[in-house]
Design a protein around this motif. Structure first.
Motif, PDB file in Angstrom:
ATOM      1  N   UNK A  29       0.858  -1.207   0.000  1.00  0.00           N
ATOM      2  CA  UNK A  29       0.000   0.000   0.000  1.00  0.00           C
ATOM      3  C   UNK A  29       0.890   1.251   0.000  1.00  0.00           C
ATOM      4  N   UNK A  30       1.786   1.283  -1.000  1.00  0.00           N
ATOM      5  CA  UNK A  30       2.803   2.332  -0.988  1.00  0.00           C
ATOM      6  C   UNK A  30       2.962   3.037  -2.334  1.00  0.00           C
ATOM      7  N   UNK A  31       2.080   2.726  -3.301  1.00  0.00           N
ATOM      8  CA  UNK A  31       2.296   3.263  -4.650  1.00  0.00           C
ATOM      9  C   UNK A  31       1.821   4.727  -4.728  1.00  0.00           C
ATOM     10  N   UNK A  32       2.677   5.575  -5.289  1.00  0.00           N
ATOM     11  CA  UNK A  32       2.354   7.006  -5.396  1.00  0.00           C
ATOM     12  C   UNK A  32       1.320   7.279  -6.478  1.00  0.00           C
ATOM     13  N   UNK A  33       0.821   8.534  -6.500  1.00  0.00           N
ATOM     14  CA  UNK A  33      -0.339   8.809  -7.355  1.00  0.00           C
ATOM     15  C   UNK A  33      -0.027   8.733  -8.859  1.00  0.00           C
ATOM     16  N   UNK A  34       1.146   9.235  -9.302  1.00  0.00           N
ATOM     17  CA  UNK A  34       1.413   9.209 -10.753  1.00  0.00           C
ATOM     18  C   UNK A  34       1.615   7.764 -11.213  1.00  0.00           C
ATOM     19  N   UNK A  35       2.430   7.016 -10.456  1.00  0.00           N
ATOM     20  CA  UNK A  35       2.677   5.608 -10.818  1.00  0.00           C
ATOM     21  C   UNK A  35       1.356   4.841 -10.815  1.00  0.00           C
ATOM     22  N   UNK A  36       0.549   5.109  -9.811  1.00  0.00           N
ATOM     23  CA  UNK A  36      -0.725   4.395  -9.727  1.00  0.00           C
ATOM     24  C   UNK A  36      -1.678   4.818 -10.848  1.00  0.00           C
ATOM     25  N   UNK A  37      -1.681   6.111 -11.174  1.00  0.00           N
ATOM     26  CA  UNK A  37      -2.519   6.590 -12.278  1.00  0.00           C
ATOM     27  C   UNK A  37      -2.111   5.933 -13.589  1.00  0.00           C
ATOM     28  N   UNK A  38      -0.775   5.830 -13.794  1.00  0.00           N
ATOM     29  CA  UNK A  38      -0.281   5.143 -14.996  1.00  0.00           C
ATOM     30  C   UNK A  38      -0.700   3.672 -14.965  1.00  0.00           C
ATOM     31  N   UNK A  39      -0.567   3.061 -13.778  1.00  0.00           N
ATOM     32  CA  UNK A  39      -0.910   1.646 -13.637  1.00  0.00           C
ATOM     33  C   UNK A  39      -2.392   1.399 -13.875  1.00  0.00           C
ATOM     34  N   UNK A  40      -3.235   2.300 -13.340  1.00  0.00           N
ATOM     35  CA  UNK A  40      -4.688   2.169 -13.542  1.00  0.00           C
ATOM     36  C   UNK A  40      -5.016   2.238 -15.033  1.00  0.00           C
ATOM     37  N   UNK A  41      -4.431   3.240 -15.694  1.00  0.00           N
ATOM     38  CA  UNK A  41      -4.710   3.403 -17.127  1.00  0.00           C
ATOM     39  C   UNK A  41      -4.185   2.202 -17.904  1.00  0.00           C
ATOM     40  N   UNK A  42      -3.012   1.730 -17.481  1.00  0.00           N
ATOM     41  CA  UNK A  42      -2.383   0.618 -18.181  1.00  0.00           C
ATOM     42  C   UNK A  42      -3.208  -0.666 -18.069  1.00  0.00           C
ATOM     43  N   UNK A  43      -3.783  -0.909 -16.876  1.00  0.00           N
ATOM     44  CA  UNK A  43      -4.601  -2.121 -16.701  1.00  0.00           C
ATOM     45  C   UNK A  43      -5.798  -2.092 -17.636  1.00  0.00           C
ATOM     46  N   UNK A  44      -6.178  -0.905 -18.002  1.00  0.00           N
ATOM     47  CA  UNK A  44      -7.346  -0.722 -18.853  1.00  0.00           C
ATOM     48  C   UNK A  44      -7.011  -0.768 -20.339  1.00  0.00           C
ATOM     49  N   UNK A  45      -5.774  -0.342 -20.668  1.00  0.00           N
ATOM     50  CA  UNK A  45      -5.357  -0.311 -22.076  1.00  0.00           C
ATOM     51  C   UNK A  45      -4.948  -1.715 -22.481  1.00  0.00           C
ATOM     52  N   UNK A  46      -5.898  -2.493 -22.882  1.00  0.00           N
ATOM     53  CA  UNK A  46      -5.560  -3.865 -23.247  1.00  0.00           C
ATOM     54  C   UNK A  46      -5.069  -3.887 -24.697  1.00  0.00           C
ATOM     55  N   UNK A  47      -4.822  -5.081 -25.155  1.00  0.00           N
ATOM     56  CA  UNK A  47      -4.427  -5.263 -26.557  1.00  0.00           C
ATOM     57  C   UNK A  47      -5.496  -4.670 -27.481  1.00  0.00           C
ATOM     58  N   UNK A  48      -6.726  -4.590 -26.950  1.00  0.00           N
ATOM     59  CA  UNK A  48      -7.840  -4.045 -27.734  1.00  0.00           C
ATOM     60  C   UNK A  48      -7.553  -2.616 -28.185  1.00  0.00           C
ATOM     61  N   UNK A  49      -6.787  -1.852 -27.376  1.00  0.00           N
ATOM     62  CA  UNK A  49      -6.484  -0.468 -27.745  1.00  0.00           C
ATOM     63  C   UNK A  49      -5.768  -0.435 -29.093  1.00  0.00           C
ATOM     64  N   UNK A  50      -4.855  -1.389 -29.288  1.00  0.00           N
ATOM     65  CA  UNK A  50      -4.076  -1.411 -30.523  1.00  0.00           C
ATOM     66  C   UNK A  50      -4.788  -2.173 -31.643  1.00  0.00           C
ATOM     67  N   UNK A  51      -5.628  -3.129 -31.248  1.00  0.00           N
ATOM     68  CA  UNK A  51      -6.189  -3.998 -32.286  1.00  0.00           C
ATOM     69  C   UNK A  51      -7.726  -3.977 -32.330  1.00  0.00           C
ATOM     70  N   UNK A  52      -8.368  -4.441 -31.265  1.00  0.00           N
ATOM     71  CA  UNK A  52      -9.822  -4.620 -31.306  1.00  0.00           C
ATOM     72  C   UNK A  52     -10.597  -3.336 -31.545  1.00  0.00           C
ATOM     73  N   UNK A  53     -10.195  -2.257 -30.852  1.00  0.00           N
ATOM     74  CA  UNK A  53     -10.976  -1.019 -30.925  1.00  0.00           C
ATOM     75  C   UNK A  53     -10.982  -0.452 -32.329  1.00  0.00           C
ATOM     76  N   UNK A  54      -9.800  -0.367 -32.913  1.00  0.00           N
ATOM     77  CA  UNK A  54      -9.731   0.214 -34.262  1.00  0.00           C
ATOM     78  C   UNK A  54     -10.521  -0.648 -35.245  1.00  0.00           C
ATOM     79  N   UNK A  55     -10.504  -1.983 -35.021  1.00  0.00           N
ATOM     80  CA  UNK A  55     -11.282  -2.873 -35.899  1.00  0.00           C
ATOM     81  C   UNK A  55     -12.766  -2.571 -35.766  1.00  0.00           C
ATOM     82  N   UNK A  56     -13.201  -2.327 -34.517  1.00  0.00           N
ATOM     83  CA  UNK A  56     -14.624  -2.069 -34.309  1.00  0.00           C
ATOM     84  C   UNK A  56     -15.030  -0.680 -34.808  1.00  0.00           C
ATOM     85  N   UNK A  57     -14.099   0.278 -34.755  1.00  0.00           N
ATOM     86  CA  UNK A  57     -14.427   1.600 -35.330  1.00  0.00           C
ATOM     87  C   UNK A  57     -14.576   1.454 -36.848  1.00  0.00           C
ATOM     88  N   UNK A  58     -13.702   0.621 -37.416  1.00  0.00           N
ATOM     89  CA  UNK A  58     -13.776   0.364 -38.851  1.00  0.00           C
ATOM     90  C   UNK A  58     -15.135  -0.255 -39.217  1.00  0.00           C
TER      91      UNK A  58
END
Lengths: 548, 88
Positions: A47-76
């Motif tokens: 329980x020691x992670x700072x806010x920027x690292x944690x903010x990056x980590x939160x966003x990262x857990x959400x940015x799945x492979x879909x960000x690079x592949x699935x999402x653009x396919x579905x927009x198409x």
């Protein structure tokens, strides 16, 4: 028009970039692991992670492979409606933090299931843990299959070998690093994927003639007139009110029920840091999401204006295709490393959630007196076991597990989010209401999905496949059952005398920060009746025909 | 019932509503089709407004959320401290 099948021409550079990134992931995992002195440290990064690292980590857990592949396919495929579907995902962490993240952080929870156990008892927690593990396995499986496919393309090896090698590499660094390694790796992966996505996108826009190439997330309006000429329906909303409304129960509340997102809040050094992380999350998430829309826009624009038709099976490779057309080979290699980092960050968070639920919510409940050293070993085994199971399932995945990952969001919204939200904010919610609500609405969601009993489906088409129709019915159903069953059973002394409900009430005051307990707080029956009435209205609205 | 508790409930409901508005503006455009197809910053309104609200406006809302809920935590802690002094 003949479709051109896209293949990677020079995989060597990609291998070098991906290999180098894995070396970094292992180094970070190994170095971070040394800080974990106890099993609690292992699951919550001390329980020691700072806010920027944690903010990056939160966003990262959400940015799945879909960000690079699935999402653009579905927009198409779907064009603008999919953008609306994606925008609301940025609400997840702010809503989690607001509704239950900080109370559960105060309580010292490992997972949302840990809270369910304390609040509603062991039996209810087993029901939710089963659903949560199913959700996490479906989520991790989709990522695992995606990463294996990228490895298959990159190394020219068959799918099974790519899956076993790639999967073993991923499970290895997650197991070694625990939550410390996962958090720091996730922060690094977020930076890697952000840079690998946005900067090459700027170069693509410049090559396409866009003048706003220096800020890809928002500055591409000069390409809009040409887009409207080539694809006049790109900005059409296409669907009805129900379609857009169902995004709330399915994906907004669904994301609130995902255990791996909630767990990010528990790693914060303190509550203020958790809230700071939430602001950083919104920034990082927003910039990458907006760039994803730009990439999807560029993909549609490319397909409509370049005369080179992309095969439907290659829609998910549009990010790689645009980079191979407009950027040098080494940039494409860097983008592939970014895509793999995106997949890994999500799998890592999924595996941590699976491991924590097996170790802390099941084994530690059955055997509460195990030593910390034993619990740490169980932690390693739980993650490695969860990872190995995901790999084995991905070798020949059963059809019901490879339904859309988006469908798993709905299942989380149906089975987890209402229990945790009302559990934190409404004292009358009890274990009878929670168990019945979770089981009945969860099973109903499964039954009305088009995958299992095709003759019993609410709605149809894409919205049924991704769980939107089912969620619009089953999320309110869960709230309705939880409130009504709780209010009824609270009036039956024979049932209420079976457990110490006063202890639950004290817990609620405590996790909100109060040092005293008061029956006046979080105890309104009127609120329960309002929630039940509104939920019933939406249940009826969901099954009425039309509106999609 | 003390004011900090009422404030906690109020903040939760208001910020939930604001967050939902930021992330679900598509509903507004589908409910009122007349709002669609006005060009703003070179984009159709139904495209750029939800995107801007889903990122930049959301950041502002979340910033206020963090600031106010942090202040509320401090207020609850002060009340708790007052309560323990009274007990002593």
């Amino acid at each position: 028009m003949e479709h051109e099948k896209w293949v990677l021409e020079d995989p060597m550079l990609g291998m070098i970039f991906v290999g180098a990134s894995f070396v970094f992931f292992y180094l970070i995992g190994w170095y971070s692991q040394r800080a974990a002195k106890s099993s609690t440290d292992y699951w919550t990064a001390g329980r020691s992670i700072g806010s920027i690292t944690n903010g990056l980590g939160m966003a990262s857990s959400y940015m799945s492979l879909a960000t690079f592949m699935g999402v653009t396919a579905l927009i198409l495929k779907l064009k603008v409606p999919f953008v609306y579907m994606w925008i609301q995902f940025a609400l997840s962490i702010p809503l989690i933090t607001l509704w239950y993240g900080t109370p559960l952080r105060r309580m010292g929870a490992f997972t949302p299931a840990h809270f369910v156990r304390e609040r509603y008892g062991v039996h209810t927690s087993y029901v939710t843990v089963v659903f949560m593990i199913l959700i996490m396995v479906m989520y991790a499986l989709g990522q695992m299959i995606g990463v294996a496919k990228v490895f298959e393309m990159l190394f020219g090896i068959n799918y099974n070998l790519a899956l076993i090698c790639g999967g073993a590499l991923i499970v290895g660094y997650v197991t070694i690093g625990g939550m410390y390694g996962t958090s720091y790796n996730a922060a690094f992966q977020m930076i890697l994927m952000g840079v690998a996505f946005i900067i090459p996108l700027g170069a693509i826009m410049k090559a396409m003639g866009g003048t706003g190439w220096y800020f890809p997330p928002l500055l591409y309006s000069d390409m809009v007139p040409a887009m409207l000429d080539a694809v006049p329906d790109f900005f059409d909303m296409k669907y009805g009110f129900k379609w857009y409304l169902s995004l709330i129960p399915c994906f907004t509340l669904g994301a609130m029920g995902l255990p791996h997102l909630g767990m990010r809040v528990y790693t914060s050094s303190n509550l203020k840091s958790a809230r700071g992380a939430m602001v950083w999350f919104t920034f990082f998430c927003g910039i990458v999401f907006c760039s994803t829309y730009t990439m999807g826009f560029s993909g549609v624009y490319f397909q409509a204006t370049s005369g080179s038709a992309i095969a439907p099976t290659d829609f998910d490779k549009i990010t790689l295709i645009l980079n191979s057309v407009y950027n040098p080979a080494w940039v494409l290699a860097f983008v592939i490393a970014g895509a793999i980092a995106a997949g890994l960050s999500t799998i890592s968070a999924n595996l941590m959630a699976i491991g924590a639920m097996i170790a802390q919510d099941i084994i530690a409940t059955i055997k509460p007196n195990l030593s910390d050293k034993t619990m740490k070993v169980i932690g390693y085994l739980a993650i490695a076991g969860g990872g190995a199971t995901s790999i084995l399932i991905a070798l020949n995945p059963p059809d019901f597990l490879v339904v859309s990952i988006l469908w798993a969001f709905g299942l989380a919204g149906v089975t987890v989010a209402p229990l945790v939200m009302l559990g934190v904010w409404w004292k009358p919610a009890n274990r009878y209401g929670a168990t019945i609500a979770c089981l009945v609405s969860g099973l109903t969601y499964i039954v009305v999905a088009p995958y299992f009993f095709p003759s019993i489906v609410v709605g149809g088409g894409l919205e049924a496949k991704v769980g939107m129709t089912g969620s619009l019915l089953c999320v309110p159903l869960c709230f309705f059952l939880l409130t009504t069953v709780s209010m009824i059973t609270n009036k039956i002394p024979a049932l209420m005398n079976r457990f110490d409900y006063q202890k639950d009430h004290v817990l609620i005051d405590k996790i909100h920060g109060w040092s005293d307990s008061s029956e006046e707080r979080y105890n309104s029956n009127t609120a329960g009746i309002i929630v039940a009435a509104v939920s019933l209205f939406f249940c009826i609205y969901a099954v009425l025909p039309g509106g999609w | 019932m003390n004011s900090a508790y009422k404030k906690e409930i109020r903040y939760t409901l208001i910020f939930s509503a604001l967050l939902l508005i930021c992330g679900h503006l598509g509903l507004l455009f589908v409910a009122f089709p007349g709002l669609q197809n006005h060009m703003i910053f070179g984009f159709p309104s139904q495209y750029i407004i939800p995107i801007t609200f889903g990122w930049l406006v959301l950041m502002v809302v979340v910033g206020f959320q963090a600031k106010l809920t942090n202040a509320l935590d401090d207020e609850i802690e002060e009340l708790n401290a007052g309560l323990s002094e009274n007990v002593e």
